[in-house]
Design a protein around this motif. Sequence first.
Motif, mmCIF file in Angstrom:
data_model
loop_
_atom_site.group_PDB
_atom_site.id
_atom_site.type_symbol
_atom_site.label_atom_id
_atom_site.label_comp_id
_atom_site.label_asym_id
_atom_site.label_seq_id
_atom_site.Cartn_x
_atom_site.Cartn_y
_atom_site.Cartn_z
ATOM 1 N N ASP A 139 -8.747 4.885 9.641
ATOM 2 C CA ASP A 139 -10.106 5.396 9.493
ATOM 3 C C ASP A 139 -10.712 4.892 8.185
ATOM 4 N N THR A 140 -12.031 4.978 8.099
ATOM 5 C CA THR A 140 -12.711 4.651 6.849
ATOM 6 C C THR A 140 -12.639 5.845 5.899
ATOM 7 N N GLN A 141 -13.055 5.607 4.672
ATOM 8 C CA GLN A 141 -13.269 6.704 3.750
ATOM 9 C C GLN A 141 -14.481 7.516 4.228
ATOM 10 N N LYS A 142 -14.587 8.747 3.784
ATOM 11 C CA LYS A 142 -15.731 9.558 4.153
ATOM 12 C C LYS A 142 -16.986 8.992 3.489
ATOM 13 N N ASN A 143 -17.983 8.718 4.313
ATOM 14 C CA ASN A 143 -19.268 8.196 3.824
ATOM 15 C C ASN A 143 -19.139 6.865 3.094
ATOM 16 N N ALA A 144 -18.152 6.059 3.479
ATOM 17 C CA ALA A 144 -17.983 4.722 2.886
ATOM 18 C C ALA A 144 -17.414 3.794 3.953
ATOM 19 N N TYR A 145 -17.747 2.508 3.835
ATOM 20 C CA TYR A 145 -17.399 1.563 4.891
ATOM 21 C C TYR A 145 -16.004 0.949 4.735
ATOM 22 N N GLU A 146 -15.362 1.129 3.595
ATOM 23 C CA GLU A 146 -14.010 0.599 3.406
ATOM 24 C C GLU A 146 -12.980 1.525 4.032
ATOM 25 N N MET A 147 -11.807 0.964 4.310
ATOM 26 C CA MET A 147 -10.714 1.781 4.816
ATOM 27 C C MET A 147 -10.361 2.895 3.839
ATOM 28 N N ASP A 148 -9.861 3.984 4.367
ATOM 29 C CA ASP A 148 -9.287 5.052 3.550
ATOM 30 C C ASP A 148 -7.968 4.521 2.990
ATOM 31 N N TYR A 149 -7.942 4.221 1.699
ATOM 32 C CA TYR A 149 -6.770 3.557 1.128
ATOM 33 C C TYR A 149 -5.535 4.461 1.104
ATOM 34 N N ASP A 150 -5.729 5.757 1.009
ATOM 35 C CA ASP A 150 -4.580 6.660 1.088
ATOM 36 C C ASP A 150 -3.987 6.633 2.494
ATOM 37 N N ALA A 151 -4.861 6.645 3.509
ATOM 38 C CA ALA A 151 -4.392 6.556 4.890
ATOM 39 C C ALA A 151 -3.750 5.197 5.155
ATOM 40 N N LEU A 152 -4.307 4.146 4.547
ATOM 41 C CA LEU A 152 -3.727 2.809 4.677
ATOM 42 C C LEU A 152 -2.300 2.786 4.145
ATOM 43 N N GLU A 153 -2.089 3.374 2.970
ATOM 44 C CA GLU A 153 -0.741 3.394 2.390
ATOM 45 C C GLU A 153 0.232 4.150 3.290
ATOM 46 N N ARG A 154 -0.220 5.260 3.869
ATOM 47 C CA ARG A 154 0.651 6.034 4.764
ATOM 48 C C ARG A 154 0.973 5.273 6.040
ATOM 49 N N ALA A 155 0.086 4.356 6.443
ATOM 50 C CA ALA A 155 0.278 3.622 7.702
ATOM 51 C C ALA A 155 1.293 2.494 7.590
ATOM 52 N N ILE A 156 1.640 2.088 6.375
ATOM 53 C CA ILE A 156 2.584 0.976 6.193
ATOM 54 C C ILE A 156 3.992 1.427 6.555
ATOM 55 N N THR A 157 4.655 0.648 7.419
ATOM 56 C CA THR A 157 6.030 0.933 7.842
ATOM 57 C C THR A 157 6.887 -0.313 7.644
ATOM 58 N N LYS A 158 8.136 -0.214 8.049
ATOM 59 C CA LYS A 158 9.036 -1.356 7.971
ATOM 60 C C LYS A 158 8.584 -2.505 8.873
ATOM 61 N N LYS A 159 7.753 -2.199 9.841
ATOM 62 C CA LYS A 159 7.279 -3.227 10.776
ATOM 63 C C LYS A 159 5.997 -3.912 10.302
ATOM 64 N N THR A 160 5.360 -3.372 9.281
ATOM 65 C CA THR A 160 4.060 -3.906 8.833
ATOM 66 C C THR A 160 4.239 -5.269 8.186
ATOM 67 N N LYS A 161 3.496 -6.242 8.666
ATOM 68 C CA LYS A 161 3.536 -7.585 8.090
ATOM 69 C C LYS A 161 2.238 -7.960 7.379
ATOM 70 N N VAL A 162 1.102 -7.481 7.893
ATOM 71 C CA VAL A 162 -0.197 -7.910 7.370
ATOM 72 C C VAL A 162 -1.159 -6.730 7.372
ATOM 73 N N ILE A 163 -2.011 -6.661 6.344
ATOM 74 C CA ILE A 163 -3.168 -5.764 6.309
ATOM 75 C C ILE A 163 -4.417 -6.637 6.325
ATOM 76 N N ILE A 164 -5.400 -6.248 7.141
ATOM 77 C CA ILE A 164 -6.663 -6.993 7.213
ATOM 78 C C ILE A 164 -7.803 -6.100 6.736
#
Length: 416
Positions: free
Chosen positions: A99-124
Motif C-alpha cells: 500500500d501507499t503511505q496515507k495521503n502520499a503517493y510513495e509506498m508505505d516504507y514500513d509496510a515495504l520493510e515488513r514485506a521483505i522475505t527470504k524470497k525477495t529479490k527486487v523492489i520496484i
Amino acid sequence: MKVPFSPPDISESEIEEVAEALRSGWITTGPRTKRLEKLVASYVGTRKCVCLNSQTACAEMALRLLGVKEGDEVITSAYTYTATASVVCHVGAELVLVDTQKNAYEMDYDALERAITKKTKVIIPVDLGGVPCDYDRIFDLVERKSALFSPTNDLQSAYGRVIVMADAAHAFGARRQGRMAGALADISNFSWHAVKNFTTAEGGCMTWRSVGGIDDEEIYRTLQLLSLHGQSRDALDKSRLGAWEYDILGPWYKCNMTDITAAIGLGQFERYPAMLARRKEIIEYYDRVLKPLGVLVLDHYTEDYESSGHLYLTRIPGITLAQRGEIIDKMAEAGVACNVHYKPLPMHTAYRRLGFRIEDFPNAYALFANEITLPLHTSLTDEMVAYVADNYARILRGYLNAAEKVGVAPGKHAIG
C-alpha cells in the motif's frame, strides 16, 4: 478552447533528425541509438545506458539479467500502471504489492520493510508524476534486511541484498539531493512513450549504478544479447565488409530501439532543459490558482528533490466517485481533457485474478477516489494554462463551497 491532455511536443529539430536518419540509409539500431545512449548516461551520471523499445522491455530485461525467476518475489506499489507489475509476471516471479503511505503517493516504507522475505529479490519503487522516491530510506531498509537475502547468480551476489530497481518512467530529468534520477536506484528504467516529457514515440532506456566486481561493459553486452534474439553481432556490426558471421547465444527477445526513434530523442535532448523549465512554470501557475481552494496537489519542487514535472495530480477533499466523474465531464464540456492517475492495480481484473483485493490497500484507494489529473505539457500556451486553471477553479467552487478562500479573480494570475 480545446486543450488536449498530453500531445507530444515535436519541433523542426526532431523532424530534421528523423529526416537525416532516413536519408542516411540506416534506420534500425545504429549510430544514432548509440549516440543517444552516451548522451543519456552522461546526463544522469552513469557509465552506461541501454536504449530499448519501451520502459517495459527495459524492466523485463533487467529482471532477466538479474536472474529473477519462479519462486522469487518482487515487491512494488499497488498504486501504479500495470507495466510496473506485469514484468514480474512475465518472468514467473511472485508479485507482492504494498500500500501507499496515507495521503502520499510513495509506498508505505514500513509496510515495504515488513514485506521483505527470504524470497525477495527486487523492489520496484515508482517515481510517480516525476517525483523521485526516498531512495536513501529504501537502501537503508534493504541493508537492514540483507541477512535474509539468498543470491542465485553472480550479479545478485555482487549486490548482496535485495536489488532496488526504479520504475522511473515519469522521472527523466528529476533529481533528489543533487543526484539525477537514473543514478538513484541500482537500476532505473525510463519511458519515452509519446505522452512522456521526453519522447521517442515509443521507447525507453535503462541505466544502472556500477557494482563492485561486475563489469559494466559485460552488463551492456548481455542486455544487447537479451534484446536482439541472443545474436552475437548486431546489424551495425554485421554491416562491416566481410563481417557476416554471427552466433545465437540464447533463444532470447526482440526489443531493440531503432535509429529513427533515437533520432527523435536526439532532437528532444537538445531542447529538454527548456522543456523542464516550462513544466515548472506551468506547475507553479496551477499551484497559485488551486492551492487557495483547498485542492491537494503533488509537490513537485522541495528542498529535497526537483521533479521532472510529468503529471499534475490533484485531489479534491470530500468528493464522491460520481462527483469526480461530473467534474471531469464538466471540464470536457469546457474543452479540457483530464485524466485519473491511477486506478490501483488490485481494482483491475488481471490483478484480482492473482488474488489481490483493493480492501487490503485502503490508502491507495483513497488516493484514487478523489484524484483528477490536469493537462501538463509543453505544447500548452499561457492562454491555455490560464484557461485550464480558471475553469477548474470555477467548477470546483461548486463542490468545495470555498469561493471565499479564493483571493484572486479568474484570469488575473500571471504565469512565469
